[in-house]
Design a protein around this motif. Structure first.
Motif, PDB file in Angstrom:
ATOM      1  N   GLU A 123       0.830  -1.204   0.000  1.00  0.00           N
ATOM      2  CA  GLU A 123       0.000   0.000   0.000  1.00  0.00           C
ATOM      3  C   GLU A 123       0.866   1.255   0.000  1.00  0.00           C
ATOM      4  O   GLU A 123       0.599   2.205  -0.753  1.00  0.00           O
ATOM      5  N   ALA A 124       1.899   1.271   0.821  1.00  0.00           N
ATOM      6  CA  ALA A 124       2.800   2.428   0.876  1.00  0.00           C
ATOM      7  C   ALA A 124       3.472   2.647  -0.470  1.00  0.00           C
ATOM      8  O   ALA A 124       3.550   3.782  -0.962  1.00  0.00           O
ATOM      9  N   SER A 125       3.948   1.573  -1.085  1.00  0.00           N
ATOM     10  CA  SER A 125       4.614   1.677  -2.387  1.00  0.00           C
ATOM     11  C   SER A 125       3.667   2.208  -3.446  1.00  0.00           C
ATOM     12  O   SER A 125       4.042   3.050  -4.270  1.00  0.00           O
ATOM     13  N   THR A 126       2.423   1.727  -3.428  1.00  0.00           N
ATOM     14  CA  THR A 126       1.424   2.173  -4.405  1.00  0.00           C
ATOM     15  C   THR A 126       1.141   3.666  -4.268  1.00  0.00           C
ATOM     16  O   THR A 126       1.118   4.400  -5.258  1.00  0.00           O
ATOM     17  N   LEU A 127       0.938   4.130  -3.040  1.00  0.00           N
ATOM     18  CA  LEU A 127       0.631   5.543  -2.821  1.00  0.00           C
ATOM     19  C   LEU A 127       1.800   6.433  -3.257  1.00  0.00           C
ATOM     20  O   LEU A 127       1.589   7.495  -3.854  1.00  0.00           O
ATOM     21  N   ILE A 128       3.014   6.001  -2.973  1.00  0.00           N
ATOM     22  CA  ILE A 128       4.194   6.802  -3.330  1.00  0.00           C
ATOM     23  C   ILE A 128       4.370   6.870  -4.843  1.00  0.00           C
ATOM     24  O   ILE A 128       4.616   7.942  -5.413  1.00  0.00           O
ATOM     25  N   ILE A 129       4.232   5.723  -5.513  1.00  0.00           N
ATOM     26  CA  ILE A 129       4.382   5.700  -6.966  1.00  0.00           C
ATOM     27  C   ILE A 129       3.284   6.534  -7.634  1.00  0.00           C
ATOM     28  O   ILE A 129       3.556   7.299  -8.572  1.00  0.00           O
ATOM     29  N   GLN A 130       2.059   6.425  -7.139  1.00  0.00           N
ATOM     30  CA  GLN A 130       0.964   7.207  -7.723  1.00  0.00           C
ATOM     31  C   GLN A 130       1.182   8.704  -7.523  1.00  0.00           C
ATOM     32  O   GLN A 130       0.793   9.516  -8.368  1.00  0.00           O
ATOM     33  N   ALA A 131       1.808   9.072  -6.412  1.00  0.00           N
ATOM     34  CA  ALA A 131       2.064  10.491  -6.138  1.00  0.00           C
ATOM     35  C   ALA A 131       3.047  11.089  -7.136  1.00  0.00           C
ATOM     36  O   ALA A 131       3.118  12.313  -7.278  1.00  0.00           O
ATOM     37  N   ALA A 132       3.800  10.227  -7.830  1.00  0.00           N
ATOM     38  CA  ALA A 132       4.792  10.712  -8.793  1.00  0.00           C
ATOM     39  C   ALA A 132       4.354  10.484 -10.233  1.00  0.00           C
ATOM     40  O   ALA A 132       5.150  10.662 -11.155  1.00  0.00           O
ATOM     41  N   ALA A 133       3.095  10.073 -10.451  1.00  0.00           N
ATOM     42  CA  ALA A 133       2.607   9.866 -11.821  1.00  0.00           C
ATOM     43  C   ALA A 133       2.577  11.211 -12.553  1.00  0.00           C
ATOM     44  O   ALA A 133       2.472  12.271 -11.925  1.00  0.00           O
ATOM     45  N   PRO A 134       2.680  11.196 -13.886  1.00  0.00           N
ATOM     46  CA  PRO A 134       2.698  12.447 -14.668  1.00  0.00           C
ATOM     47  C   PRO A 134       1.435  13.288 -14.483  1.00  0.00           C
ATOM     48  O   PRO A 134       0.461  12.851 -13.859  1.00  0.00           O
ATOM     49  N   GLY A 135       1.451  14.484 -15.067  1.00  0.00           N
ATOM     50  CA  GLY A 135       0.327  15.399 -14.944  1.00  0.00           C
ATOM     51  C   GLY A 135      -0.917  14.910 -15.648  1.00  0.00           C
ATOM     52  O   GLY A 135      -0.876  14.034 -16.518  1.00  0.00           O
ATOM     53  N   LEU A 136      -2.054  15.469 -15.266  1.00  0.00           N
ATOM     54  CA  LEU A 136      -3.348  15.084 -15.822  1.00  0.00           C
ATOM     55  C   LEU A 136      -3.382  15.215 -17.341  1.00  0.00           C
ATOM     56  O   LEU A 136      -3.010  16.254 -17.888  1.00  0.00           O
ATOM     57  N   ALA A 137      -3.867  14.179 -18.014  1.00  0.00           N
ATOM     58  CA  ALA A 137      -3.967  14.216 -19.476  1.00  0.00           C
ATOM     59  C   ALA A 137      -4.973  15.273 -19.935  1.00  0.00           C
ATOM     60  O   ALA A 137      -4.856  15.831 -21.025  1.00  0.00           O
ATOM     61  N   VAL A 138      -5.991  15.548 -19.092  1.00  0.00           N
ATOM     62  CA  VAL A 138      -7.038  16.508 -19.466  1.00  0.00           C
ATOM     63  C   VAL A 138      -6.667  17.942 -19.105  1.00  0.00           C
ATOM     64  O   VAL A 138      -7.461  18.859 -19.342  1.00  0.00           O
ATOM     65  N   LEU A 139      -5.479  18.137 -18.537  1.00  0.00           N
ATOM     66  CA  LEU A 139      -5.089  19.472 -18.085  1.00  0.00           C
ATOM     67  C   LEU A 139      -5.151  20.525 -19.194  1.00  0.00           C
ATOM     68  O   LEU A 139      -5.718  21.614 -18.976  1.00  0.00           O
ATOM     69  N   PRO A 140      -4.611  20.254 -20.393  1.00  0.00           N
ATOM     70  CA  PRO A 140      -4.707  21.271 -21.455  1.00  0.00           C
ATOM     71  C   PRO A 140      -6.151  21.625 -21.819  1.00  0.00           C
ATOM     72  O   PRO A 140      -6.446  22.777 -22.141  1.00  0.00           O
ATOM     73  N   ILE A 141      -7.049  20.637 -21.755  1.00  0.00           N
ATOM     74  CA  ILE A 141      -8.459  20.890 -22.071  1.00  0.00           C
ATOM     75  C   ILE A 141      -9.069  21.818 -21.031  1.00  0.00           C
ATOM     76  O   ILE A 141      -9.780  22.781 -21.364  1.00  0.00           O
ATOM     77  N   LEU A 142      -8.812  21.539 -19.757  1.00  0.00           N
ATOM     78  CA  LEU A 142      -9.349  22.373 -18.679  1.00  0.00           C
ATOM     79  C   LEU A 142      -8.799  23.793 -18.756  1.00  0.00           C
ATOM     80  O   LEU A 142      -9.528  24.771 -18.556  1.00  0.00           O
ATOM     81  N   VAL A 143      -7.510  23.904 -19.051  1.00  0.00           N
ATOM     82  CA  VAL A 143      -6.870  25.221 -19.147  1.00  0.00           C
ATOM     83  C   VAL A 143      -7.410  25.998 -20.335  1.00  0.00           C
ATOM     84  O   VAL A 143      -7.636  27.208 -20.259  1.00  0.00           O
TER      85      VAL A 143
END
Length: 320
Positions: A265-285
């Motif tokens: 669980e700790a490993s999963t949370l840490i790895i997810q915290a470093a995932a790239p930025g949201l794919a939909v970010l340019p659309i929202l912006v």
């Protein structure tokens, strides 16, 4: 050394499938219609099916209660990330139109199209319940808080003007699939085996299709468009250094006071915290009339750089 090689091999598998999507898009074999269709298929059909089956397969009532600690750590990590990012927008004097993007890069990750297949490749299906903990918090964070910073960063809108918030975005199909699965789990509702197998087969396309979709996004953005200015570098540091460091801090603090998380669980949370930025970010912006080129550049660079970051982060995770 063995763990490092394993993580490199897992990332290599991901990169190869992403490269396939990139090549197919650039060669003209995957058109705009396919891009929209695959996104709909993953988000609204395959992923809800996968989550529904996985929750019933890997969770029970006792284990569900044990996930509350992970939710608390994830909540604390998101809260601190927002505070640090907001302070840095003031210190670095990030210009209007970029601030919402900058803050979202610190706090919110691409859990669906990159975080999920990455987690499955690194830790297998047993990590999915822990992934769901982060996914739920990331979804709420993105649509309840993240979009607020983006919409309020609209350079064409006066501060006195207000935008109506769309509460329906808080319940995307994957989250609905998760909530429905909880109802079946808590009420012990039986499901015929053939239905479970059907949903499992449909959900099995999530990982490969998600990776192909990433390749399509990279092909559209163009690798030549990648650039590193001051605002980009700081935002990337937030995504790949500050965010996982904050999560690691919470995990270590919890362990020090006798509330440590299971290693997976700790490993999963840490790895997810470093995932790239949201794919939909340019659309929202774009909807908020912000700096779309800046948002696209961040999504592209973070998607490319995560290949380098993950093996390094896996080494850190293994010694915690």
């Amino acid at each position: 050394m063995g763990a490092f090689i394993t993580s490199v091999e897992s990332v290599a598998e991901i990169v190869i499938v992403i490269a396939l999507g990139y090549w197919l898009r650039n060669s003209g074999r995957l058109g705009d219609e396919f891009k929209g269709n695959i996104s709909f298929l993953i988000m609204n059909i395959a992923l809800p099916a996968s989550i529904f089956v996985s929750v019933l397969k890997y969770l029970n009532r006792d284990k569900l209660a044990s996930l509350s600690g992970g939710l608390i750590f994830a909540f604390g990590s998101f809260a601190v990330s927002y505070i640090v990012a907001w302070l840095l927008t003031k210190i670095l004097k990030i210009r209007k139109g970029r601030r919402g993007t900058f803050i979202n890069m610190f706090a919110n990750a691409n859990t669906i199209f990159i975080g999920l297949p990455l987690n499955m490749a690194l830790f297998g299906t047993k990590s999915l319940p822990y992934f769901l903990v982060y996914y739920v918090m990331n979804t709420i964070s993105t649509w309840a808080i993240g979009v607020f910073f983006i919409s309020n960063d609209d350079p064409t809108v006066e501060k006195s003007e207000k935008k109506e918030f769309n509460w329906r975005k808080l319940l995307p199909a994957p989250l609905v699939g998760f909530l429905v699965s909880l109802v079946f789990l808590l009420l012990a509702i039986p499901i015929p085996d053939w239905i479970t197998k059907t949903l499992d087969m449909v959900g099995g396309i999530v990982t490969p299709m998600s990776l192909i979709y990433i390749g399509i996004i990279l092909a559209d953005a163009g690798l030549k468009s990648i650039k590193f200015d001051r605002d980009t570098i700081w935002a990337l540091l937030g995504r790949f250094v500050f965010a996982p460091a904050i999560m690691i801090g919470f995990v270590m603090f919890g362990a020090s006071i006798g509330h440590g998380l299971p290693q997976l669980e700790a490993s999963t949370l840490i790895i997810q915290a470093a995932a790239p930025g949201l794919a939909v970010l340019p659309i929202l912006v774009d909807q908020a009339h912000g700096d779309v080129d800046y948002a696209t550049n961040l999504v592209t660079t973070s998607t490319v750089l995560f290949v380098v970051v993950v093996p390094i982060l896996m080494q850190i995770v293994n010694v915690i």
